[in-house]
Design an enzyme around this catalytic site. Structure first.
Site, PDB file in Angstrom:
ATOM      1  N   SER A  10      47.527  19.263  38.333  1.00 36.70           N
ATOM      2  CA  SER A  10      46.131  18.826  38.348  1.00 36.70           C
ATOM      3  C   SER A  10      45.809  18.116  39.650  1.00 36.70           C
ATOM      4  CB  SER A  10      45.865  17.873  37.182  1.00 36.70           C
ATOM      5  OG  SER A  10      44.626  17.220  37.412  1.00 36.70           O
ATOM      6  N   HIS A  35      45.245  23.289  38.425  1.00 37.08           N
ATOM      7  CA  HIS A  35      44.349  22.778  37.381  1.00 37.08           C
ATOM      8  C   HIS A  35      43.249  21.920  38.008  1.00 37.08           C
ATOM      9  CE1 HIS A  35      43.709  21.558  33.118  1.00 37.08           C
ATOM     10  NE2 HIS A  35      43.484  20.331  33.582  1.00 37.08           N
ATOM     11  N   ASP A  37      40.180  19.407  37.151  1.00 39.79           N
ATOM     12  CA  ASP A  37      39.574  18.562  36.128  1.00 39.79           C
ATOM     13  C   ASP A  37      38.150  18.216  36.523  1.00 39.79           C
ATOM     14  OD1 ASP A  37      41.573  18.116  34.085  1.00 39.79           O
ATOM     15  OD2 ASP A  37      42.764  17.188  35.676  1.00 39.79           O
ATOM     16  N   MET A  39      34.662  16.592  35.730  1.00 39.35           N
ATOM     17  CA  MET A  39      34.121  15.522  34.877  1.00 39.35           C
ATOM     18  C   MET A  39      32.697  15.212  35.305  1.00 39.35           C
ATOM     19  SD  MET A  39      37.356  12.951  34.903  1.00 39.35           S
ATOM     20  CE  MET A  39      39.020  13.517  34.592  1.00 39.35           C
ATOM     21  N   HIS A  68      39.220  22.972  33.868  1.00 39.10           N
ATOM     22  CA  HIS A  68      39.089  22.211  32.623  1.00 39.10           C
ATOM     23  C   HIS A  68      37.779  21.431  32.700  1.00 39.10           C
ATOM     24  CE1 HIS A  68      40.886  18.607  30.126  1.00 39.10           C
ATOM     25  NE2 HIS A  68      39.932  19.249  29.471  1.00 39.10           N
ATOM     26  N   MET A  70      35.401  18.902  31.488  1.00 39.16           N
ATOM     27  CA  MET A  70      35.145  17.717  30.656  1.00 39.16           C
ATOM     28  C   MET A  70      33.692  17.327  30.885  1.00 39.16           C
ATOM     29  SD  MET A  70      38.750  15.816  31.292  1.00 39.16           S
ATOM     30  CE  MET A  70      39.094  16.816  32.719  1.00 39.16           C
ATOM     31  N   MET A 139      44.773  18.323  24.271  1.00 35.79           N
ATOM     32  CA  MET A 139      44.787  17.087  25.060  1.00 35.79           C
ATOM     33  C   MET A 139      45.838  16.157  24.466  1.00 35.79           C
ATOM     34  SD  MET A 139      42.688  17.442  27.541  1.00 35.79           S
ATOM     35  CE  MET A 139      43.042  15.800  28.188  1.00 35.79           C
ATOM     36  N   GLY A 144      39.738  11.953  30.712  1.00 31.67           N
ATOM     37  CA  GLY A 144      38.967  11.112  31.620  1.00 31.67           C
ATOM     38  C   GLY A 144      39.765  10.546  32.779  1.00 31.67           C
ATOM     39  N   GLY A 146      43.766  10.336  34.903  1.00 33.84           N
ATOM     40  CA  GLY A 146      45.167  10.700  35.095  1.00 33.84           C
ATOM     41  C   GLY A 146      46.041   9.488  34.819  1.00 33.84           C
ATOM     42  N   GLY A 147      47.327   9.725  34.714  1.00 35.55           N
ATOM     43  CA  GLY A 147      48.294   8.633  34.626  1.00 35.55           C
ATOM     44  C   GLY A 147      48.362   7.897  33.301  1.00 35.55           C
ATOM     45  N   ASP A 178      47.979  18.755  28.237  1.00 32.39           N
ATOM     46  CA  ASP A 178      47.386  18.045  29.365  1.00 32.39           C
ATOM     47  C   ASP A 178      47.339  16.548  29.075  1.00 32.39           C
ATOM     48  OD1 ASP A 178      45.913  17.279  31.548  1.00 32.39           O
ATOM     49  OD2 ASP A 178      44.126  18.477  31.075  1.00 32.39           O
ATOM     50  N   GLY A 179      48.097  15.802  29.887  1.00 25.45           N
ATOM     51  CA  GLY A 179      48.060  14.346  29.793  1.00 25.45           C
ATOM     52  C   GLY A 179      49.421  13.755  29.495  1.00 25.45           C
ATOM     53  N   GLY A 200      49.572  15.928  36.452  1.00 21.04           N
ATOM     54  CA  GLY A 200      48.852  15.330  37.564  1.00 21.04           C
ATOM     55  C   GLY A 200      49.752  14.376  38.317  1.00 21.04           C
ATOM     56  N   SER A 201      49.891  13.160  37.768  1.00 26.05           N
ATOM     57  CA  SER A 201      50.685  12.160  38.486  1.00 26.05           C
ATOM     58  C   SER A 201      52.148  12.567  38.629  1.00 26.05           C
ATOM     59  CB  SER A 201      50.558  10.788  37.809  1.00 26.05           C
ATOM     60  OG  SER A 201      50.482  10.916  36.426  1.00 26.05           O
TER      61      SER A 201
HETATM   62  C1  DX5 Z   1      42.833  13.946  31.915  1.00 26.48           C
HETATM   63  C2  DX5 Z   1      42.898  15.242  32.717  1.00 26.48           C
HETATM   64  C3  DX5 Z   1      44.266  15.595  33.135  1.00 26.48           C
HETATM   65  C4  DX5 Z   1      44.914  14.624  34.081  1.00 26.48           C
HETATM   66  C5  DX5 Z   1      46.366  14.614  33.736  1.00 26.48           C
HETATM   67  O1  DX5 Z   1      41.560  13.716  31.559  1.00 26.48           O
HETATM   68  O2  DX5 Z   1      42.402  16.322  31.938  1.00 26.48           O
HETATM   69  O3  DX5 Z   1      44.365  16.931  33.632  1.00 26.48           O
HETATM   70  O4  DX5 Z   1      44.752  14.948  35.431  1.00 26.48           O
HETATM   71  O5  DX5 Z   1      46.996  13.624  34.465  1.00 26.48           O
HETATM   72  P1  DX5 Z   1      48.461  13.098  34.163  1.00 26.48           P
HETATM   73  O6  DX5 Z   1      49.375  14.306  34.239  1.00 26.48           O
HETATM   74  O7  DX5 Z   1      48.707  12.108  35.222  1.00 26.48           O
HETATM   75  O8  DX5 Z   1      48.458  12.534  32.768  1.00 26.48           O
HETATM   76 ZN    ZN Z   2      42.829  18.545  32.576  1.00 27.65          ZN
END
Ligand code: DX5
Ligand code: ZN
Length: 226
Positions: A10, A35, A37, A39, A68, A70, A139, A144, A146-147, A178-179, A200-201
């Site tokens: 992501s 990916h 994200d 928002m 994705h 959101m 999810m 909303g 990352g991390g 995801d997450g 992501g992270s």
């Molecule tokens: C959260 C996003 C994720 C996010 C995941 O709202 O949909 O895609 O980037 O981040 P990590 O892998 O750091 O949880």
């Molecule tokens: Zn996502």
């Protein structure tokens, strides 16, 4: 055959001053998906980025662009993302009043259609649309940011969805998670039945190439053993 196994980093966690370079690093280690994200500040509090960013990345990579949404009323974005070159367009079931129609519109635009479910949303919302779905996104955090930390109750949800899809005659339909996915949680979600892994992270913090390679190795080990 079973579902495909893929890592989908992501870019929400990328360093945007080096986005091109970081994407090239992922390409150099053969990361298959990317990916996005998106928002809108309504469905989730933050605003991230939109189709303009995807449009500039599209010619620079062959990676499968996994978007994705959101956002509320994701139908507004189907055409712009199809034009910008997205491959998969995943909408939240909670954001769609007419989910069946939205999925048809996504297919008509030439993209694959995914449905995402928030942690508290039951699997039954999928019951009458499975024939129009190319991927289900579970999810594993509240969307909303990352991390965040993996919500452990989601392991059972993934398992129940895998069973439901197999029993309904969709053994190849992939479950994306995801997450909070990292080296520690990846095997839990794979064992429960996920096969497309968003990170992501866990990819973008530290050595991006090495992080992606490690996660892809976990995927390959799991795939060859199962
Ligand atoms: C959260 C996003 C994720 C996010 C995941 O709202 O949909 O895609 O980037 O981040 P990590 O892998 O750091 O949880
Ligand atoms: Zn996502």
């Amino acid at each position: 055959m079973g579902p495909i196994f893929r890592l989908s980093p992501s870019i929400l966690s990328a360093d945007f001053t080096k986005l091109g370079e970081q994407i090239r690093t992922l390409e150099s280690v053969h990361t298959p998906w990317l990916h996005f994200d998106v928002m809108d500040g309504q469905f989730v509090p933050p605003v991230s980025f939109g189709e303009v960013v995807l449009r500039s990345i599209r010619p620079a990579t062959k990676m499968f662009l996994d978007v994705h949404l959101m956002v509320t009323e994701p139908d507004r974005f189907i055409e712009p993302y199809a034009k910008a070159g997205a491959d998969m367009f995943t909408v939240h079931a909670e954001a769609c009043v007419h989910l069946d129609r939205t999925l048809q519109h996504i297919h008509e635009s030439g993209m694959k259609a995914g449905v995402a479910l928030n942690p508290a949303t039951p699997l039954s919302v999928l019951d009458y649309v499975l024939d129009k779905v190319d991927m289900v996104l579970i999810m594993t955090v509240n969307p909303g940011y990352g991390g965040q930390k993996y919500i452990t109750a989601m392991t059972e949800k993934i398992r129940a969805l895998r069973k439901k899809l197999d029993e309904a005659g969709y053994p190849d339909l992939p479950i994306e998670v995801d997450g909070g996915i990292n080296e520690k949680t990846i095997n839990t979600v794979l064992e429960a039945g996920a096969s497309v892994i968003v990170a992501g992270s866990a990819v973008f913090k530290g050595d991006i190439g090495k992080n992606a390679e490690k996660l892809m190795e976990s995927l390959a080990i799991w795939e060859s053993a199962n």
